[in-house]
Structure formats: C-alpha cells, structure tokens
Design an enzyme around this catalytic site. Sequence first.
Site, PDB file in Angstrom:
ATOM      1  CD  GLU A   1      -7.723  16.205  -6.729  1.00  0.00           C
ATOM      2  OE1 GLU A   1      -6.841  15.796  -5.928  1.00  0.00           O
ATOM      3  OE2 GLU A   1      -7.765  17.384  -7.131  1.00  0.00           O
TER       4      GLU A   1
ATOM      5  CE  LYS B   1     -11.226  27.389 -17.716  1.00  0.00           C
ATOM      6  NZ  LYS B   1     -10.181  28.091 -16.947  1.00  0.00           N
TER       7      LYS B   1
ATOM      8  CG  MET C   1      -0.540  -8.140   5.577  1.00  0.00           C
ATOM      9  SD  MET C   1      -0.989  -9.711   6.337  1.00  0.00           S
ATOM     10  CE  MET C   1      -2.777  -9.685   6.196  1.00  0.00           C
TER      11      MET C   1
HETATM   12  C1  LIG Z   1      -1.211   2.190  -0.957  1.00  0.00           C
HETATM   13  C2  LIG Z   1      -0.545   0.987  -0.416  1.00  0.00           C
HETATM   14  N1  LIG Z   1       0.757   1.034  -0.098  1.00  0.00           N
HETATM   15  C3  LIG Z   1       1.370  -0.063   0.420  1.00  0.00           C
HETATM   16  C4  LIG Z   1       0.678  -1.229   0.593  1.00  0.00           C
HETATM   17  C5  LIG Z   1       1.381  -2.466   1.163  1.00  0.00           C
HETATM   18  N2  LIG Z   1       0.765  -2.830   2.444  1.00  0.00           N
HETATM   19  C6  LIG Z   1      -0.157  -3.811   2.547  1.00  0.00           C
HETATM   20  S1  LIG Z   1      -0.764  -3.994   4.086  1.00  0.00           S
HETATM   21  C7  LIG Z   1       0.252  -2.768   4.667  1.00  0.00           C
HETATM   22  C8  LIG Z   1       0.219  -2.373   6.102  1.00  0.00           C
HETATM   23  C9  LIG Z   1      -1.101  -1.867   6.529  1.00  0.00           C
HETATM   24  O1  LIG Z   1      -0.944  -1.315   7.800  1.00  0.00           O
HETATM   25  P1  LIG Z   1      -2.173  -0.991   8.700  1.00  0.00           P
HETATM   26  O2  LIG Z   1      -3.137  -0.149   7.988  1.00  0.00           O
HETATM   27  O3  LIG Z   1      -1.681  -0.454   9.987  1.00  0.00           O
HETATM   28  O4  LIG Z   1      -2.857  -2.408   8.872  1.00  0.00           O
HETATM   29  P2  LIG Z   1      -2.421  -3.661   9.783  1.00  0.00           P
HETATM   30  O5  LIG Z   1      -1.856  -4.690   8.873  1.00  0.00           O
HETATM   31  O6  LIG Z   1      -1.422  -3.164  10.782  1.00  0.00           O
HETATM   32  O7  LIG Z   1      -3.690  -4.119  10.408  1.00  0.00           O
HETATM   33  C10 LIG Z   1       1.055  -2.249   3.638  1.00  0.00           C
HETATM   34  C11 LIG Z   1       2.067  -1.193   3.812  1.00  0.00           C
HETATM   35  C12 LIG Z   1      -0.680  -1.228   0.205  1.00  0.00           C
HETATM   36  N3  LIG Z   1      -1.449  -2.320   0.304  1.00  0.00           N
HETATM   37  N4  LIG Z   1      -1.272  -0.118  -0.273  1.00  0.00           N
END
Ligand SMILES: Cc1ncc(C[n+]2csc(CCOP(=O)(O)OP(=O)(O)O)c2C)c(N)n1
Lengths: 573, 169
Positions: A53, A165, A481
Amino acid sequence: MTEASKFTGSHSLLRSLEHEGVEIIFGVPGGAILPAYDPLLDSPIRHVLARHEQGAGHMAEGFAQATGLVGVVMATSGPGATNLITPLQNALMDSTPIVAITGQVPTSAIGSDAFQEAYTTGLAMHCTKHSYMATDADDIPNLIHEAFHLAATGRPGPVLVDIPKDVLNQVTTWREPHLHNLPGYKPTVSGHPMQIRAAIELIERSERPVLYVGGGVIKAGGSDQLLAFAEAVNAPVVTTLMARGAFPDDHPLALGMPGMHGVYTATTAIQKCDVLVSIGARFDDRVTGNPDAFAPGAKIIHIDVDPAEIGKVRAAEVPIVGDARSVLIDLLSTLQARRDPVDHPARDEWFAQIQSWKNQFPLAYEQPPDGPIKVQHFIERLYAITGGEAVIAAGVGQHQMWASQFWGFRNPRSWVNSGGLGTMGFAVPAAVGAKTARPDALVIALDGDGCFQMTMQELITASTEDIPVKVVVFNNGGYGMVKQWQNLFYGGRLSAVDLGFTYPDYPKLAEAMGCVGLKVDHPTEIDPVIEKMLTVNDRPVVLEVVVDGDEMCFPMVPAGGSNDRIVMTRDEL
Amino acid sequence: MQHTLTVIVEDKPGVLARISAMFSNRGFNIHSLAVGPTHQDGRSRITLVVDAPELEQLKKQLNKLVNVIKVQEMEPAEALEREVMIIRVSAQPSTRGEVRDTASLFDARVIDISSSAMTFEVAGTPQHLKTFLEHLGPYGVIDLVKSGRIAMKRESELTPAPVVVGVGK
Ligand SMILES: Cc1ncc(C[n+]2csc(CCOP(=O)(O)OP(=O)(O)O)c2C)c(N)n1
Ligand SMILES: [Mg+2]
C-alpha cells in the site's frame, strides 16, 4: 434483483470516482474493501495492483505530481490503512492532491478490536488535510466530491475517506453531488489589491531583489506567469527542491536551488538580497538554515495560498494570501498599469555580483577518467543524451541532491520528488505512477541503493502492468547521506550505513522482477549503457551504476547553521 | 500569557479530537476547554483558554481545520467569562457557620452537606472563583471540580467588569 445486481455503496463509490474523472486507481484489496473491488471489474477505471500500500500511495502521488490531477489510492482496513500513513504524510508535507479510500470493519464492529480494525480516521487526523468516515451509503457521492474538492483546491493535500464494509454493501441510489457542506472551508485565491500594489512598490525600488520560488507555483500552474513576471521585474529566481522545473534552469535569471545542498549563488543571493519575494514557498529549514540568520537584510513579500504559512517562520513586510498563479497575474498587470514607473535602481551591480559568485563557486566535482563513477557525472551524461526530455523521480539522499543540482529542469511537473518528508523508497513507485499518467514521456527514477531496497517490489507491478519506467540505482554501497553526516559530524565513526556492494545482484534482481537489468561501473561505459537503456521501451529497466562510495555532497550548510557559512569541500569543515 | 478564544465549529464527529490533536502536535498548551451547542443547528462553540506568547499562528492553524468555521480572540476586557465550580470543604460544627457565611458572600449555594463537610456550587468570573477559593481554602478543601471557561464577547464597551461580591482583596 439478485445480490450482485443491487446498487450498493460500492457501486456508488465507483460511480462517484468516475464522476470525478478518475481514470486510474492504485491499490491493494482486502476484506473490508472487498465490496468495492467487485464493481471495479465493470468500471472503465483502471486499477493498478501495487505490491504494497505504501507503493500504491506513492504511485498516486507520482501520478498527481506529474499531472496536477488528484491521485487515487485504495486499501483495505487495518494494515492496508496503516501502510498508507507514510504516503499520506508525504503528500501532506508536499501539498500533493491525493484521495485515499480505505475499507473499514462493519459499523457494528467498530471499536470492538475486530479483525483488521484500526482507527483509520484517527490515524489520518495527523497526516491528511481532512478525513471522512462514511456512515450512510447515501452520503458517498457528496463525501467523494468533497474529498476531491478539498484535495485539489486551496493548498492541495491528501484526503482520506474511510468506508465501513456494511456501508459499502448498503443498498443506495446515486445522486449528483453538491458542495453545500463546507462552511469552514473557503480558500482565498486572489491576493489583496492593496498588498499587490505594496509588493510592486517594494520590488520596483529594490536594488537587490530575489524571487524565492516554491512548489506552490507548480501546484498553481503558474510557471508561465512566473517567467513573465521575473523578466518584467528583472529579478533573479531561485527554485526550491519542490519548485525545480517551475522556472527554466537555462534562463539567464535562474540561479538554481538554494539551501542546505543548494547552489552557492542561490543561497548567497538570498542572504544578500534587499527584497525577497517568496512565491509558494514556506521557509523550510532545509532552505533557511538557521532562520535567525536567514536573509538578514531582506524585506519579505510572502505569497502563499495557505495563510498559516505567512509569518510562521519569518514575519513578512507584505503578506499576500492567494494562489501563486492568480497573484502573479495581478502583480504583472499592476506593474504594467503603473502610471509613473519609477526608474529601477540600477541593478547592474547586483547582477555583476551574482555573476561573480557563479564564476567563483560553481557546482563542482571531479570525475577521474578511470573511475569510480561519480553520480554527478552520470547525471550530466544522462541529461546530455536525453536532452533533458524526461520526467525525473528521485529517492532521498545524496543522489536526490545531485539529481536536483545537476539535472537542468526546464518544465514544471518534470520533477517528482519527496521534499518535506524525505521518504526513502519514494522514487520507484512514484515513477510508476508518473508513467501511468504520462505514458509517452520518458520517466526515469534516479534512486539510491538504500531507497531502492525499500520499495523495489513495485517494479513487479510495473512489469506486470506494462508500465515501462527506467530506474537508475546509484550503488554507493550504502546510505551515502547518513555516512556523510557521520564522516563530517561524528568523527568518521560509521554506524549502520554500510549496505555492501555484493547483495543484491541488481541486474539479476531486475530480471527476476520482469525488468531488463543493466550494470555499469566504468566511466567510459556510461554513454553506451544509457543508450542501451533508452532503447528498451517494452519493459521496465533497472540500471545499476556502481559509484564512488566516499563521495560527499556539496555545497553544504550544516543543519541549523547560518547560510552565510556554506561549506564547499570537505576540507573546509 | 493566557488568551481566551471562542471557536465556532461544525458539530461533527471528531472535531474536538482534530482540534486537540493540532494543539498537541504544534506544541500549544490548552489551559481549559468547554464545548457545547450554540443556538444554531449543527454548530458548536468551543471556548479555549490557551497559554501562548502569541496567537496568530494558533488562530491560523485552527482556521485551517476544515470543520472550523470561525475563530475569535477575546481581550480580557471585552470577554464575558464564566466558570462553575463545585467545592467540598471541611466544616466541623464549630466552623460551619463561618464557612457558610463566607460562602454566601460569593453567592455560593450549598448543594450537599454531611456531618463534617459542606459542598458548594459557585459560578462567576475566573477571578471570582479564585477569590472564593482563597477564602475557603484555609478551612480545608476536600474535593473540587471546575468547569472549563465559557465566554462571549461583550456587546457594550461600557458594562463595568462585575465586582466580586462583598469581599475585596
Ligand atoms: C524511510 C526513511 N528511513 C530513513 C531515512 C534516513 N535517511 C536519509 S537518507 C538515507 C540514506 C539513503 O541511502 P541511499 O538511498 O542509498 O541514497 P544515497 O544517500 O546513498 O545516495 C537515510 C537512511 C529516510 N530519509 N527515510
Ligand atoms: Mg546509497
């Protein structure tokens, strides 16, 4: 009449959705919403069966962001509804118009901890613009009509309609809906003429104006008006993350994105301006940094359709409540009707200053010829090869910031993104939703490996439902990040950010989900693999791009810091 | 600082929950709250007393709720404010007369009595109730319940603020 031929709440629901012009619903069925799935079989409305969802919700958002139409998502009670919380809050933060229809346990069972019961309207209270619980099937046409009206007008947002429902099964008749029931809802569309004149005075006398453009301009369909206005007043334009595409990046007045990872010139121009015209933007902390140090010398003209945004973060000298498009039209006509146009103060100095920032502090990165690939470089190549003719969806993280920085946006609704909530996993389903809305457009998700793993199963939806999106997964082996923050602010102690480069095998995973799987890990192979990806149009494509796991995203204003202190490289911290 | 707000809302399920959810989400503090019907069908009036340095954002957030029809802020001087209190005070045979005399100065009515206590009802301005409590407190409060404040905007600017009966401060 047989059971099946009775006209019930479910039929009324479908008929009402058709009446609102709905052509597509994203959803997942289940017990409480079962009755609605039966007449769906006979309806011209297309149903896209998502695999989760949350995915269905983001698809509805992607659909809405790419078109401006209301996206529709349907789910069952309990877990179906709770799985919608993330997309609802996401849509609330980004003012995306969606309507969620949820099944609910029968009225007689409500409050009894029945199987798959959740207090959905209570949960939705915190993450929707408004929510409804239907108690009588006769009300369904009006409820749906109100829900669409609320979602699409004023400041757009998510609206939820919860239907027990027994109400779905109740015999009813369908009546043409009317909006007679919203005494507390009267969004202001046109700005006050006096304030419009005051704004023009301020802008005309300004030596260093900046137009600070937010997502409201796109929502209001005001991009053309913005272009005309910016040219008429000769003011530089910054576009927030939510406004990318509202103003063409290749225009001489365009400065790009301001804020935490914004372009130096955009962020700094705001700091040094004397008049800041905020149009459909909300002084978000990712833009302002420390709000007390934000645009310290600026008088503020704040245009927003939501009165609660005005003065929330920063007091405005000229507050204008109104829809961005309507206000821009009035600003322009007031400007043109001025009887005694003042001479603009010379802005040559301002533009010269801006040009020198541009020259001195451009977006920069280095692509070593032998690799590793830098995300920035890949995005520039993709942009060059596609000519920028694409709808781009992004995840959340470094790759999102680079996408916003390095893709040159020219058109509104070509950027589908999770700004306010920063929801990992947004890109894949949002791209799927956008592609259903614009089947002829090239829709590309620029995703991170972390984000991809949160909602990648919606590629199975895409394969099954024949929705050929392209997904680029930037594999930097982890949560880039978060790793960047740990490197910069936690002394390089890396905690729970390593996803490794080994698993999953993205091309194989892609193939298993019915997509074409591609991979590239050397700079010289980028162009050919992009060409290859672009030739596949009968199936979704997943392209894994193995990139530098240590690259950091700059410029950067550390959280809560002053926008006067922009860090350009890691050595400066 | 305390402010009194009167909020006209649609009389629909969940309206109060939406308002209190918004308050807690945005970190506004509700000091007192009273809800009841108005003279118009389908409309309720909520009187809120809130602790907040300024009300602008709060009023805007209230107005943003779809079921909220009207929000009005009242300056203390222009508000007709009332509260009701039921208070049980220790009253031994030796002090009973005194307690009753004090209470009658405040127009408090005896609504229950036992061998060791008396229970009064008293209505009036918040200040009236506060003063009443200051005078009865020393006898020993056993139990106390107070309604939320209700308020209506004064029509006439000339009406003097009601004076606390009998007892000055
Ligand atoms: C649902 C969710 N959980 C945790 C976070 C915290 N968070 C922000 S950026 C990130 C890492 C993202 O990793 P990736 O998709 O590999 O992107 P990159 O920064 O490596 O380009 C996290 C864990 C978030 N924004 N959203
Ligand atoms: Mg990553």
